[in-house]
Design an enzyme around this catalytic site. Sequence first.
Site, PDB file in Angstrom:
ATOM      1  N   THR A 194       0.831  -1.212   0.000  1.00 49.23           N
ATOM      2  CA  THR A 194       0.000   0.000   0.000  1.00 49.23           C
ATOM      3  C   THR A 194       0.860   1.254   0.000  1.00 49.23           C
ATOM      4  O   THR A 194       0.463   2.291  -0.523  1.00 49.23           O
ATOM      5  CB  THR A 194      -0.928  -0.023   1.236  1.00 49.23           C
ATOM      6  OG1 THR A 194      -1.809  -1.117   1.078  1.00 49.23           O
ATOM      7  CG2 THR A 194      -1.732   1.244   1.387  1.00 49.23           C
ATOM      8  N   SER A 211       1.324  -7.393  -0.825  1.00 49.25           N
ATOM      9  CA  SER A 211       1.955  -8.431   0.010  1.00 49.25           C
ATOM     10  C   SER A 211       0.979  -9.524   0.425  1.00 49.25           C
ATOM     11  O   SER A 211       1.395 -10.558   0.948  1.00 49.25           O
ATOM     12  CB  SER A 211       2.649  -7.820   1.229  1.00 49.25           C
ATOM     13  OG  SER A 211       1.750  -7.602   2.288  1.00 49.25           O
ATOM     14  N   THR A 260       1.678  -4.140   4.376  1.00 47.06           N
ATOM     15  CA  THR A 260       1.478  -4.410   5.808  1.00 47.06           C
ATOM     16  C   THR A 260       0.911  -5.808   6.072  1.00 47.06           C
ATOM     17  O   THR A 260       1.105  -6.360   7.157  1.00 47.06           O
ATOM     18  CB  THR A 260       0.489  -3.401   6.427  1.00 47.06           C
ATOM     19  OG1 THR A 260      -0.781  -3.523   5.780  1.00 47.06           O
ATOM     20  CG2 THR A 260       1.008  -1.979   6.343  1.00 47.06           C
ATOM     21  N   ASP A 261       0.208  -6.378   5.078  1.00 47.35           N
ATOM     22  CA  ASP A 261      -0.563  -7.590   5.361  1.00 47.35           C
ATOM     23  C   ASP A 261       0.284  -8.777   5.811  1.00 47.35           C
ATOM     24  O   ASP A 261      -0.139  -9.562   6.661  1.00 47.35           O
ATOM     25  CB  ASP A 261      -1.394  -7.990   4.128  1.00 47.35           C
ATOM     26  CG  ASP A 261      -2.616  -7.108   3.951  1.00 47.35           C
ATOM     27  OD1 ASP A 261      -3.025  -6.443   4.926  1.00 47.35           O
ATOM     28  OD2 ASP A 261      -3.149  -7.067   2.833  1.00 47.35           O
TER      29      ASP A 261
END
Length: 316
Positions: free
Chosen positions: A16, A65, A98-99
């Site tokens: 992101t 990700s 971030t995932d």
Amino acid sequence: MEGPARKIVVLGTGGTIAGTAPDAGDHVGYRAAQLGVAALVAAAAGGTWLPSWQLETEQVAQIDSADLTHAVWQLLVRRAAAHLARDDVGALVVAHGTDTLEETAYLLHRVLAPAKPLVLTAAMRPATALQADGPQNLNDALTVAAESGARGVLAVIGGQVFAGAELRKQHPYRLDAFGAGDAGALGAVEQGTLRRWREWPSGAPLGPQVVEREVRSWPRVEIVTSHAGSDGRIVDALLAQGVDGLVVAGVGNGHVHTALQAALARARARGVAVALTTRCTQGVVVGATDDAGALTPVQARVELLLRLLAAPPEPG
Ligand code: ASP
């Protein structure tokens, strides 16, 4: 005369932080992994407030990700190890989604645990948002990377600094989406200054060669969760397909439904490695017989994967 400026290498992988949306108010309907890492560094003022450092960038991947693969991990480890070995490089920063950040952070810690800082950063909002968090997070990551004495795998996001191995994504939307369970943050970046209250992370690295095996032949490690109505059929289905390791996200202090326990016993009898952790979002499995009990299920999966990769191949 002073020697040449030391370099910070910024590796881009997508996420992101590199995402864009047609509408500046859209924080969820964007496309991740659209901007190159050089553009991210430019948006973060190019590190101009760090006059004794030069920045270099490399695009290692360009993915959301959520779609992270073992092949990307292998490439990231290779590139990170190559840059860390350079005398002119003092630190690495990795821009990531971030995932799955906590998985990559744990992997890099266990494989590299570098004496130089390797700082992961990310963003919860795309680069086009009215108040994008990516540029500030990247600035803060560069500040930590340039900190004298900094070492190990770290994650800097939302003004907080975490030990990579302890990182947990704990909120799907908020800017301060990350924590480190009971361990808490290691420090904070405030107005471009690091305030640190815990030691830098250290560890005995397995070494980059542990992920060098052809990715297609990596062990298959899956996560199964114990829950109301568990019956173990998922384990039997995995056994039928072929599986090498199972991480069990148990309830509470690592308890597992009796029916699932029976299926896991069948798996163990077939030589499948089983690691037990908890589905609780905080704390560790008290009295656990292996290290997985202190890890999140996804980090325990990385640990088991690495253990199986490091194991000598079966004879024959
Ligand atoms: N799906 C995005 C990713 O992990 C989410 C993010 O970066 O915040 O790449």
